[in-house]
Write an enzyme that holds these catalytic residues in place. Sequence first.
Site, mmCIF file in Angstrom:
data_model
loop_
_atom_site.group_PDB
_atom_site.id
_atom_site.type_symbol
_atom_site.label_atom_id
_atom_site.label_comp_id
_atom_site.label_asym_id
_atom_site.label_seq_id
_atom_site.Cartn_x
_atom_site.Cartn_y
_atom_site.Cartn_z
ATOM 1 N N GLU A 1 -10.124 6.966 6.036
ATOM 2 C CA GLU A 1 -10.967 6.287 5.042
ATOM 3 C C GLU A 1 -10.429 4.884 4.752
ATOM 4 O OE1 GLU A 1 -13.941 7.713 3.170
ATOM 5 O OE2 GLU A 1 -13.953 5.548 3.276
ATOM 6 N N GLY B 1 -5.898 -4.594 -0.405
ATOM 7 C CA GLY B 1 -4.987 -4.612 -1.539
ATOM 8 C C GLY B 1 -4.458 -3.223 -1.831
ATOM 9 N N LYS C 1 -13.480 -2.730 12.348
ATOM 10 C CA LYS C 1 -14.136 -1.874 11.354
ATOM 11 C C LYS C 1 -15.564 -1.536 11.782
ATOM 12 C CE LYS C 1 -11.282 -4.060 7.799
ATOM 13 N NZ LYS C 1 -11.270 -5.224 6.871
ATOM 14 N N VAL D 1 0.836 -1.211 0.000
ATOM 15 C CA VAL D 1 0.000 0.000 0.000
ATOM 16 C C VAL D 1 0.868 1.259 0.000
ATOM 17 C CG1 VAL D 1 -1.749 1.311 1.263
ATOM 18 C CG2 VAL D 1 -1.910 -1.179 1.159
ATOM 19 N N GLU E 1 -3.287 -14.147 6.172
ATOM 20 C CA GLU E 1 -2.068 -13.988 6.961
ATOM 21 C C GLU E 1 -1.613 -15.337 7.509
ATOM 22 O OE1 GLU E 1 -0.675 -10.937 7.472
ATOM 23 O OE2 GLU E 1 -2.271 -9.920 6.372
ATOM 24 N N GLY F 1 -11.182 -0.390 1.860
ATOM 25 C CA GLY F 1 -10.458 0.564 1.012
ATOM 26 C C GLY F 1 -11.161 1.022 -0.247
ATOM 27 N N ASP G 1 -10.752 -8.434 13.014
ATOM 28 C CA ASP G 1 -10.580 -7.372 12.018
ATOM 29 C C ASP G 1 -11.931 -6.748 11.653
ATOM 30 O OD1 ASP G 1 -8.939 -6.107 9.682
ATOM 31 O OD2 ASP G 1 -10.609 -7.109 8.677
ATOM 32 N N LYS H 1 -6.833 0.318 11.080
ATOM 33 C CA LYS H 1 -8.127 0.099 11.737
ATOM 34 C C LYS H 1 -7.974 -0.290 13.202
ATOM 35 C CE LYS H 1 -7.356 -2.745 8.607
ATOM 36 N NZ LYS H 1 -7.420 -3.372 7.318
#
Lengths: 432, 432
Positions: free
Chosen positions: A131, A304, A207, A15, A192, A136, A203, A107
Site C-alpha cells: 500500500e 512523508g 506507481k 518512515v 532529492e 501513502g 517515480d 515502488k
Amino acid sequence: MARTINIAIAGLGTVGAETYRIITEESDFLKARSSANFNVVAVSAKSKDKKRDVDLTGVEWIADCRDIADIDNIDVVIELVGGSEGVAKDLVEKAITNGKSVITANKALVATHGNNIGELVAKHDVMFGYEAAVAGGIPIIKTIREGLASNRLSKIYGILNGTCNYILSVMRETGQEFEDILADAQRLGYAESDPSFDVDGVDAAHKLAILSAIAFQTPINFSGVYVEGIRLISPIDIDFATELGYRIKLLGIGELLGNGLQQRVRPCLVPVNIPIAQVEDVFNAVAAEAEGLGTSLSYGRGAGAGPTSSAVLSDLLDFANNRRTSFLGTADSELVVRPIQELQKLSGSYYLRLQVYDRPGVLADLTAVFRDKGVSVEALLQRGRNPDGTVPVVLTTHETSEEAIQKSVAEFEKLENVVEKPCILPIENFAG
Amino acid sequence: MARTINIAIAGLGTVGAETYRIITEESDFLKARSSANFNVVAVSAKSKDKKRDVDLTGVEWIADCRDIADIDNIDVVIELVGGSEGVAKDLVEKAITNGKSVITANKALVATHGNNIGELVAKHDVMFGYEAAVAGGIPIIKTIREGLASNRLSKIYGILNGTCNYILSVMRETGQEFEDILADAQRLGYAESDPSFDVDGVDAAHKLAILSAIAFQTPINFSGVYVEGIRLISPIDIDFATELGYRIKLLGIGELLGNGLQQRVRPCLVPVNIPIAQVEDVFNAVAAEAEGLGTSLSYGRGAGAGPTSSAVLSDLLDFANNRRTSFLGTADSELVVRPIQELQKLSGSYYLRLQVYDRPGVLADLTAVFRDKGVSVEALLQRGRNPDGTVPVVLTTHETSEEAIQKSVAEFEKLENVVEKPCILPIENFAG
C-alpha cells in the site's frame, strides 16, 4: 488470548522511525483494531550510530538487513530500504522464500520485479503488502484492489509525484522558472539531490505501472510506460493554460485501448473546474473510471513519514486481521497479458507552444502545416515580442490524433522562423 | 475446486436488479477476483409482476422477504429493501441469528439499529457488509475502517447527500430558487416525492453517524447528530458566497472535541480553491483528517445503480475472499462511549445574511449587537433595495464562538428593522 505478531523493520529513515514509534507507542490503539499484539523484534539500518528519535532498547540490531530473512520467530518484515535492486530485493525475496510476510514502500522494486515477487508470494502463501508504494496517505491499492474490485475499470489517472506537483504549483503562484523552484525545493528537502527520478517522471511511472496492473488484471509492465517529465514546462505555459481555463499537471494515465493497454506519464492540461485540477502542492490524487461507477477519486499526501507509515500500518493491520488479497487482486491464472498501445494510437485535443520569430507569414506557415495534416485549430494566442525578436505562439486544437500532432511538430521544427523545440501538452477532459 | 457462494437478494429496484445482473453476467470476472462461484438462489421484492430487465429463470421467488432468513443453503443475504424498521430490520436480524452473512445498502437501518446489529454479528460470527450504506461509488467504509485504521482521526467531513449537492450546484449555475429546482429534480427522478429525508439533512446525518462511529471508535450515535437542511439557502446567499470566494455545501462533520464527539449536518461556506468546493452535482466526497496523515479525501458518485451495486459487490468479494473486519473496525470491548458535544461548543468564523429595512441606523444597530456580544466583523456587504423596501445585509465574522453567534442572532431577531429569520452559515476552513 491475543496473538503476538513479531516484526522486523529494515530501514530506519523518517518512515521507518515513525512506523517503529507508532507500533511501540500506540500498541493499545493498534490492538483495538486487530486483537493482536505487535512486537518489533529486530531492526536494521545503514548506520547504527546515527541519532534517531526512537528508543531501540531491547530490539535486536541486524547489521546486514538481509539476515533478517533468517530470523526464525519473525512473522512480518517491513522493508523500507528502497531501490529496485540490491539488498532490498535480496531481503524481500529471501524473506518470502523463508515463509515470512513482507510489507514494503518500495515502488521501484514492485514496479520492476513485482511479477516475480507475486509468484513467490503465491508459492509460499505469505502476505505481500505494498500500500505504501503508491501515494501513502491515500489507500489507493486497497481502493482499487478491493473497494472497486467488481468494476471493469476503463481508465485510471492521477497526480502521482508530489515533487512535480509542488514545482508546478509554485510556478503558477510565483511565475518562477522550473530550475529556480527545484533548487529551492532541494534546499528545503522536498526534492532529492538527484531529482531526475521525480522530475523526469520515473517515480510516477513506477506507481502508474503498479496501479494499471491491478486495474486492468494484467502483469505489471513498467517498461511499457511512456514517460515524459516536466523540465520543458515554462512559466509562459502556466500563464497560457490559466488564460485558457486550465491547469498544467503531471499525470500518470493508464487505459484500455481496444484489447491493449496504454500507459503514459506526461504533463497535461486539465480544466480548472474539475477536482484533480485543484490538487496543489505536494498532494497526490488518483481517479478510476468505469461504466456504471463513473469516476471515483482519492486525494491526499503522497509522501512523508505520517502518510507513508499510515499505509505501512494499514497493511500490518490487514495482516493481523487475516485480510488477504492476491498480489494484483486477480488470481494469477486469470491475469491477461495485454499488448502495449503506443502513444500514437491516442486521440484528443492538444496545446502547442512555439517560440517563433515575429515576421510576416509565420502564422500562415504554422496554420498551413496544421491544415496539411488535417488538424483543426481551436484557438491561437500570441504574446508580446521578446528582446531577441521571438514571440510565443500558442495553438490549441480540436479533437485530432497524436500521430497528426507529432507529424505537424516535425514540420514545425523544419520552419526557419521556429526556434526551440515546441512544447506539446495534451488536453485531458475527464468524464465525471 | 472453487467454492460456491449461495446468495439471496431482497429488493429488486434499480440497485437490486443491477446487482443481480452483474452477479449473473459477470460471473467469470468476479471469480477471477475471488476464486469463488456466485449463485443467486432466491430473490424477493414487493411485486412479482413488475417488468424488470433481468432474467430470473431458475431463481426461487420468495413472497415475504423475511422468509429468506430460513432458507438453509443461503450463505449471504443482500438486503436492498430499505427503511430503518419493518421487514428490512426483521430480515437482517433473523438472517444473522440464523448464521447468514448480510450485505446491505440500508443507511437508516445501520444508523438507527447498528449497535444492536453489531452485537448480533459478533455473537453469530457472520459478516455484515454495509459499504453501500454510505456514498456507493466511494469505498469510504473500507477506507476509514481498514485503509486509514492506524490513524487517530481528529475529524471527518463530507458531502454526503447527492440531491442537496445537486440543488446547490444548480442554484449557483442558474440562480433559480430552491423550490423550483427541487420540483425539477423530482420530475427527473433525482429527488424523492417526499424530499425531506434529503433536503432536511436526515439522510446525510445517517451516513455521518456511521462514519463517525468508525472514525472515532465509538458506538453509533445518530440521535446525537445536529441536523439542519438546505431549505433556508437562497440564491442571494450563493451569490454572496461566490463574491466572498466561497461555495455553499451541505456538509456532515464529525470531530473530537476534548473527550467528546461533535456531529453536525449543516450548510457551510468552504473556500472555493479546496477540492471539496469543486464537488458538484450529484457527487459525494468524504475527507478524514489526522495528525501526521493530513487530509485524505475520496470523491465519487454517491447513489444510483452502478455506484451502489459496486459497493454491494465489493462486500461480496470481501466475503468470498474471507476478508473480515469487525463491525466498526474496533473490537466491541474497546469502543468508547463519547459524550455528545453541543453545537454551542464550536468556534469559528461565520456568514450571516439578514433581510432588513433600509432605514438610517440599521447597520449601527446590527454592529452594536455584535460589539456587545464580542463578535468581530470581518466584512459587511449590502445590496440594492427590494421593491418591498428591504435589503439583504451580509456580515462575515472573525473567529468567534457559536454561542456568541446564537446570542447575537437572538438579539437581531428582536430588532424592528430585521425581517425574516437570519441565515447563519459557518465558514469551514479545512486543513490541507
